[in-house]
Structure formats: structure tokens, C-alpha cells
Motif scaffolding. Structure first.
Motif, mmCIF file in Angstrom:
data_model
loop_
_atom_site.group_PDB
_atom_site.id
_atom_site.type_symbol
_atom_site.label_atom_id
_atom_site.label_comp_id
_atom_site.label_asym_id
_atom_site.label_seq_id
_atom_site.Cartn_x
_atom_site.Cartn_y
_atom_site.Cartn_z
ATOM 1 N N HIS A 59 20.667 12.998 11.287
ATOM 2 C CA HIS A 59 20.093 13.736 12.415
ATOM 3 C C HIS A 59 18.931 14.572 11.908
ATOM 4 O O HIS A 59 19.123 15.499 11.124
ATOM 5 C CB HIS A 59 21.176 14.631 13.044
ATOM 6 N N ILE A 60 17.741 14.247 12.365
ATOM 7 C CA ILE A 60 16.521 14.932 11.917
ATOM 8 C C ILE A 60 15.970 15.740 13.084
ATOM 9 O O ILE A 60 15.664 15.183 14.148
ATOM 10 C CB ILE A 60 15.471 13.909 11.438
ATOM 11 N N THR A 61 15.858 17.043 12.916
ATOM 12 C CA THR A 61 15.319 17.900 13.972
ATOM 13 C C THR A 61 13.944 18.417 13.557
ATOM 14 O O THR A 61 13.736 18.793 12.406
ATOM 15 C CB THR A 61 16.265 19.070 14.272
ATOM 16 N N ILE A 109 19.115 17.253 8.828
ATOM 17 C CA ILE A 109 17.874 17.603 8.127
ATOM 18 C C ILE A 109 16.970 18.354 9.099
ATOM 19 O O ILE A 109 16.616 17.823 10.165
ATOM 20 C CB ILE A 109 17.154 16.356 7.591
ATOM 21 N N ASP A 110 16.631 19.579 8.748
ATOM 22 C CA ASP A 110 15.687 20.370 9.530
ATOM 23 C C ASP A 110 14.305 20.130 8.942
ATOM 24 O O ASP A 110 13.937 20.692 7.901
ATOM 25 C CB ASP A 110 16.071 21.851 9.470
ATOM 26 N N ALA A 111 13.538 19.274 9.601
ATOM 27 C CA ALA A 111 12.234 18.889 9.054
ATOM 28 C C ALA A 111 11.252 20.051 9.021
ATOM 29 O O ALA A 111 10.276 20.012 8.253
ATOM 30 C CB ALA A 111 11.654 17.731 9.855
ATOM 31 N N ILE A 156 20.294 6.576 12.932
ATOM 32 C CA ILE A 156 19.332 7.660 12.734
ATOM 33 C C ILE A 156 18.974 8.235 14.102
ATOM 34 O O ILE A 156 18.627 7.478 15.027
ATOM 35 C CB ILE A 156 18.077 7.151 12.014
ATOM 36 N N VAL A 157 19.070 9.554 14.223
ATOM 37 C CA VAL A 157 18.705 10.239 15.470
ATOM 38 C C VAL A 157 17.621 11.257 15.141
ATOM 39 O O VAL A 157 17.843 12.153 14.319
ATOM 40 C CB VAL A 157 19.924 10.931 16.109
ATOM 41 N N ILE A 158 16.468 11.105 15.767
ATOM 42 C CA ILE A 158 15.333 12.001 15.536
ATOM 43 C C ILE A 158 15.100 12.820 16.790
ATOM 44 O O ILE A 158 14.909 12.267 17.879
ATOM 45 C CB ILE A 158 14.061 11.214 15.184
ATOM 46 N N ALA A 159 15.142 14.142 16.644
ATOM 47 C CA ALA A 159 14.859 15.055 17.755
ATOM 48 C C ALA A 159 13.480 15.654 17.538
ATOM 49 O O ALA A 159 13.259 16.364 16.556
ATOM 50 C CB ALA A 159 15.913 16.160 17.814
ATOM 51 N N SER A 180 3.884 18.367 13.223
ATOM 52 C CA SER A 180 3.621 18.335 11.783
ATOM 53 C C SER A 180 4.907 18.216 10.975
ATOM 54 O O SER A 180 4.928 17.582 9.915
ATOM 55 C CB SER A 180 2.841 19.579 11.359
ATOM 56 N N ALA A 181 6.007 18.809 11.458
ATOM 57 C CA ALA A 181 7.268 18.744 10.713
ATOM 58 C C ALA A 181 7.754 17.305 10.573
ATOM 59 O O ALA A 181 8.199 16.887 9.491
ATOM 60 C CB ALA A 181 8.335 19.599 11.407
ATOM 61 N N LEU A 182 7.679 16.535 11.649
ATOM 62 C CA LEU A 182 8.103 15.139 11.572
ATOM 63 C C LEU A 182 7.163 14.343 10.674
ATOM 64 O O LEU A 182 7.610 13.471 9.915
ATOM 65 C CB LEU A 182 8.146 14.528 12.971
ATOM 66 N N LYS A 183 5.887 14.661 10.716
ATOM 67 C CA LYS A 183 4.930 13.963 9.847
ATOM 68 C C LYS A 183 5.242 14.238 8.374
ATOM 69 O O LYS A 183 5.097 13.344 7.522
ATOM 70 C CB LYS A 183 3.500 14.405 10.168
ATOM 71 N N VAL A 184 5.685 15.458 8.049
ATOM 72 C CA VAL A 184 6.058 15.769 6.666
ATOM 73 C C VAL A 184 7.232 14.894 6.228
ATOM 74 O O VAL A 184 7.227 14.320 5.128
ATOM 75 C CB VAL A 184 6.389 17.263 6.509
ATOM 76 N N TRP A 185 8.278 14.790 7.070
ATOM 77 C CA TRP A 185 9.419 13.928 6.728
ATOM 78 C C TRP A 185 8.957 12.484 6.530
ATOM 79 O O TRP A 185 9.357 11.819 5.569
ATOM 80 C CB TRP A 185 10.483 13.996 7.820
ATOM 81 N N ILE A 186 8.102 12.004 7.425
ATOM 82 C CA ILE A 186 7.584 10.643 7.306
ATOM 83 C C ILE A 186 6.832 10.464 5.995
ATOM 84 O O ILE A 186 7.002 9.460 5.293
ATOM 85 C CB ILE A 186 6.675 10.320 8.514
ATOM 86 N N ASP A 187 6.011 11.438 5.628
ATOM 87 C CA ASP A 187 5.254 11.332 4.381
ATOM 88 C C ASP A 187 6.179 11.237 3.168
ATOM 89 O O ASP A 187 5.837 10.580 2.174
ATOM 90 C CB ASP A 187 4.321 12.535 4.226
#
Length: 209
Positions: A5-7, A42-44, A90-93, A103-110
Motif C-alpha cells: 500500500h503506497i500513499t 509505504i508513505d511516499a 499493489i494499491v497506490i493512493a 512529486s511523492a509518487l514520482k520519487v517512488w517511481i524513480d
């Protein structure tokens, strides 16, 4: 069942995207044939950006020595990739910020879209190394970006489909609460619509090899 779970909202558990993602997790748990699912959070918004060692490693023809791999962003990247590999679902919020991912999700993606780890480069292009498994994306947006009421573009959905597909994740479903800035009545209607879509959605079985 092991749910990652990614927030990604700065509002954390108070956000609409987090609330919607909880409904997805509840539905997954209700459909689980075994014990209650394990959930890795995971708190992105707390993830640091990639660093110089990471950037140099990605542009090099091979991974660096272990002493470099085991420090800084490369070490964190390995940990985040391991969590991704261990997940069956995988659950992405995520909110939509300025028509696309925050930007937080982009950091996780990177951190997790990493050459020689989650994808490889071939003559045909980039090929994902991860076995496919279901990804559910819970999106909140202040305005409407789909349907008859759409008044703004959507760069979030196509981008996530493409970047997740790059690492091998093609089974991606989107649910959204749109128009959160339109007042309480619009918000309640959007919530009800999204929750009905979750209830009606045929949950995909995990296919992790």
C-alpha cells in the motif's frame, strides 16, 4: 495475499485517495480465501529523492561495487524493489496534482524503475523484469478529468500505465473520486460512484511467479 500500500498525499490518512484505497484493501481482504492479508505500508511523501550515486549507477553499463550499492538511494531503492517483488497486490493512493502524479509518487517511481533490476534494455526497447500482478490505483482530484463533466486533461493515467508497464506491471485498474473541490454534495456523489465501481470490479487473481 501480500498487499503493498503506497500513499502519496501530503494529507496522509485524511486524504480522499487514502480513504478510497482503504475501500480497495477492504474488498481485497473480503475476497481473500486464506488468512487476513499482510499489508506493507509505504508513505511516499517521506521518501528522499535519488542521489548522485544512483544517477551514476543508472547511466553506467553495469552496477557499481557493493559498497556503493549498500548506501544511500541505491540501498533504499533495493529495499523498495524488494517490497514490490514480495507483493501479490499493489494499491497506490494518489492525488492528481497539476494534471499528473504528485512529486511523492514520482520519487517512488524513480526508486523502483531501475535498469538491470526491474527492467532491461533490449534491441526492442525496455522490457520489464517483474512478473505481472494486480495494481489498483485510487485517485482523487479537485476537478473532473473523465466522463461528460471532464474539464481538465489527464496525464496521470497514461503515464502510470506506461511506467508501470515498463517494469512488467500491466494489470492496472483505476478508481477515482473526482470533483472534490465542488462542494459536499458533489464529493458524496463521487465517493458513492467510486465505491460502487470497486464493489462491481472483478478482482484479478495474483499471478506472481
Amino acid at each position: 495475499m501480500n498487499i503493498l500500500h503506497i500513499t502519496c498525499s501530503p494529507r496522509g490518512s485524511a486524504s480522499e485517495s487514502h480513504r478510497l484505497s482503504q475501500r480497495i484493501i477492504e474488498r481485497l481482504a473480503a475476497e481473500s480465501e486464506n488468512a487476513a492479508p499482510a499489508i506493507v505500508e509505504i508513505d511516499a511523501t517521506r521518501l528522499p529523492h535519488v542521489d548522485q550515486d544512483y544517477a551514476l549507477a543508472l547511466s553506467a553499463p553495469a552496477d557499481p561495487a557493493d559498497d556503493v550499492l549498500n548506501r544511500g538511494a541505491l540501498r533504499l531503492s533495493t529495499e523498495l524493489i524488494q517490497a514490490l517483488q514480495d507483493a501479490t497486490h499493489i494499491v497506490i493512493a494518489t492525488p492528481m496534482h497539476n494534471f499528473t502524479v504528485p512529486s511523492a509518487l514520482k520519487v517512488w517511481i524513480d526508486h523502483v524503475v531501475r535498469v538491470r533490476s526491474t527492467f532491461r534494455i533490449t534491441a526492442e526497447g525496455k522490457i520489464g523484469n517483474l512478473p505481472d500482478r494486480p495494481v489498483y490505483v485510487a485517485v482523487s482530484s479537485g476537478g473532473e478529468y473523465s466522463g461528460d463533466a471532464a474539464r481538465q486533461p489527464d496525464f496521470l493515467t497514461p503515464y502510470l500505465k506506461h511506467v508501470l508497464g515498463t517494469i512488467g506491471l500491466h494489470n492496472v485498474s483505476f478508481f477515482s473520486v473526482q470533483g472534490t473541490a465542488r462542494g459536499d454534495a458533489a464529493l458524496l456523489a463521487a465517493r458513492a460512484l467510486a465505491e460502487a465501481e470497486i464493489a462491481a470490479h472483478p478482482l484479478a487473481a495474483a499471478s506472481v511467479a
